[in-house]
Enzyme design. Sequence first.
Site, PDB file in Angstrom:
ATOM      1  N   CYS A   1       9.182   3.487   1.629  1.00 24.40           N
ATOM      2  CA  CYS A   1       9.007   4.384   2.772  1.00 24.40           C
ATOM      3  C   CYS A   1      10.298   5.152   3.057  1.00 24.40           C
ATOM      4  O   CYS A   1      11.393   4.677   2.793  1.00 24.40           O
ATOM      5  CB  CYS A   1       8.613   3.573   3.998  1.00 24.40           C
ATOM      6  SG  CYS A   1       7.111   2.605   3.772  1.00 24.40           S
TER       7      CYS A   1
ATOM      8  N   GLU B   1       6.184   8.358  -5.199  1.00 24.16           N
ATOM      9  CA  GLU B   1       7.142   7.288  -5.454  1.00 24.16           C
ATOM     10  C   GLU B   1       7.024   6.735  -6.869  1.00 24.16           C
ATOM     11  O   GLU B   1       8.017   6.265  -7.438  1.00 24.16           O
ATOM     12  CB  GLU B   1       7.000   6.159  -4.427  1.00 24.16           C
ATOM     13  CG  GLU B   1       5.723   5.357  -4.494  1.00 24.16           C
ATOM     14  CD  GLU B   1       4.673   5.886  -3.548  1.00 24.16           C
ATOM     15  OE1 GLU B   1       4.725   7.086  -3.193  1.00 24.16           O
ATOM     16  OE2 GLU B   1       3.783   5.093  -3.166  1.00 24.16           O
TER      17      GLU B   1
ATOM     18  N   SER C   1       0.791  -1.223   0.000  1.00 22.79           N
ATOM     19  CA  SER C   1       0.000   0.000   0.000  1.00 22.79           C
ATOM     20  C   SER C   1       0.823   1.272   0.000  1.00 22.79           C
ATOM     21  O   SER C   1       0.353   2.318  -0.434  1.00 22.79           O
ATOM     22  CB  SER C   1      -0.921   0.021   1.228  1.00 22.79           C
ATOM     23  OG  SER C   1      -0.153  -0.019   2.410  1.00 22.79           O
ATOM     24  N   CYS C   2       2.075   1.230   0.495  1.00 24.11           N
ATOM     25  CA  CYS C   2       2.752   2.503   0.747  1.00 24.11           C
ATOM     26  C   CYS C   2       3.895   2.819  -0.189  1.00 24.11           C
ATOM     27  O   CYS C   2       4.397   3.926  -0.185  1.00 24.11           O
ATOM     28  CB  CYS C   2       3.284   2.541   2.187  1.00 24.11           C
ATOM     29  SG  CYS C   2       4.816   1.626   2.410  1.00 24.11           S
ATOM     30  N   GLY C   3       4.363   1.855  -0.978  1.00 21.51           N
ATOM     31  CA  GLY C   3       5.532   2.140  -1.799  1.00 21.51           C
ATOM     32  C   GLY C   3       6.780   2.174  -0.948  1.00 21.51           C
ATOM     33  O   GLY C   3       6.823   1.648   0.149  1.00 21.51           O
TER      34      GLY C   3
END
Length: 276
Positions: free
Chosen positions: A118, A220, A114-116
């Site tokens: 970090c 990102e 979900s976040c790519g």
Amino acid sequence: MGRVTGRRSVTRVTPTGRTSTIDSLAAEEPMELRVGGRSLAVTMRTPGADVELAHGFLLSEGVITKVDDVVTARYCDGVDDEGRNTYNVLDVALADGVPVPGPGVERNFYTTSSCGVCGKASLDAVRTRTAFPPAGDPVRVDVATLLALPDRLREAQRIFDATGGLHAAGLFTADGELLVAREDVGRHNAVDKVLGWALLNGLVPAAGSVLMLSGRASFELVQKAAMAGVPVVAAISAPSTLAVELAEDSGITLVGFVRGDHMTVYAGAERVSGGE
């Protein structure tokens, strides 16, 4: 190779009642990426195209810039309770002279679906690190071509047809020809797979190309495009403020809300022709 889909018993509820049936789900499994035997990153991904994923990830992180920077990429040590290889550990050996990320850097590469990636440092870090700055790319893309890309990408989403639960990315020529499309539970993984394919096929820097995203354009994802020299990024949904700033700073044309007969150009409008 791990399965890209799984089947589960579910209860479907509709206005006419409840029924028991079998549903297909997108597979999500961890993959550990090792460099020279040392763990560098863990990402939750849909199994498949893992070698492309590894190449694209290392490219977008500035570890490698050409296919010859990688000597081998092989599965290892990933076994389940019955001793079968899970294909969830991939070890990459870099060529002589390619700097290996130092001890402790792995914590900066932890990713999820979900976040790519970090903990990105800043816009300056991306702008100074890319070996293929897209700012000077003279490519122009017609409005009609851009508007046709979502349907062309959707037609290539084989796993989405079965599950409805995957992101996709596609690399197109400026004339709208699909070069490659990849799907994944993680939008950043889908992009890494596409860029890894491009690297393995001698298409990096990806001059004159368009990266089409099935969802939003986050920082990102624009960063990954910049690291591969992609001059145009288009997305079905919205970009973030930081994605627009990065596109402006790195010379990327960024287009969002590409749907139906309209779009919004957030940066680099000089590359978009037609639509007057």
